[in-house]
Scaffold this motif. Structure first.
Motif, mmCIF file in Angstrom:
data_model
loop_
_atom_site.group_PDB
_atom_site.id
_atom_site.type_symbol
_atom_site.label_atom_id
_atom_site.label_comp_id
_atom_site.label_asym_id
_atom_site.label_seq_id
_atom_site.Cartn_x
_atom_site.Cartn_y
_atom_site.Cartn_z
ATOM 1 N N VAL A 16 79.005 -1.118 -4.893
ATOM 2 C CA VAL A 16 78.451 -2.004 -3.874
ATOM 3 C C VAL A 16 77.869 -3.211 -4.602
ATOM 4 O O VAL A 16 77.012 -3.042 -5.470
ATOM 5 N N TYR A 33 78.002 -0.478 5.920
ATOM 6 C CA TYR A 33 78.818 -1.215 4.956
ATOM 7 C C TYR A 33 79.274 -0.284 3.828
ATOM 8 O O TYR A 33 80.449 -0.283 3.459
ATOM 9 N N CYS A 34 78.356 0.505 3.320
ATOM 10 C CA CYS A 34 78.701 1.445 2.244
ATOM 11 C C CYS A 34 79.755 2.450 2.705
ATOM 12 O O CYS A 34 80.697 2.754 1.964
ATOM 13 N N SER A 38 83.540 2.885 1.264
ATOM 14 C CA SER A 38 83.997 4.154 0.694
ATOM 15 C C SER A 38 85.349 4.599 1.238
ATOM 16 O O SER A 38 86.036 5.379 0.590
#
Length: 123
Positions: A16, A33-34, A38
């Protein structure tokens, strides 16, 4: 393989960008967002690179939030310039056209940082 002082037994991880944490995003937007990072498609040469198609329900289960909250986080990420969303269509077995999941496209973080700075200067 050692990643951030922990053993990564699956050989799968993602990075990130630090700038994401400097854009004034909510914790829920960062978690969203993470999660999108992923699961994005990272195959080189694929025309759908940097995209994914999770539902709001799938994202919500992954980050422990409601679909309505996920919707707000996605809007926050779009406004920040980190992602684009596009509605998709699917055809059912009986030939009917229906709405599919959103296509999420991850954008370069540099453009989001530039947009953030432009907005800060305008204030």
């Amino acid at each position: 393989m050692l990643v951030n002082n922990t053993v990564n037994t699956h050989g799968r991880f993602f990075v990130v960008p630090n700038e994401v944490f400097q854009l004034g995003l909510s914790a829920g937007a960062i978690a969203t967002y993470c999660y999108l990072m992923s699961i994005e498609n990272r195959r080189r040469g694929d025309k759908n690179r940097y995209t994914c198609y999770p539902s709001y329900a799938t994202i919500g289960r992954a980050i422990g939030r409601s679909e309505r909250s996920v919707y707000k986080y996605v809007q926050e990420l779009v406004e920040a310039g980190l992602i684009l969303t596009e509605q998709t269509k699917v055809t059912t077995k009986d030939g009917q056209r229906r709405n599919g999941n959103l296509r999420f496209t991850m954008l370069p973080v540099e453009s989001a940082v530039e947009l953030y700075h432009e907005r800060q200067l305008a204030k």
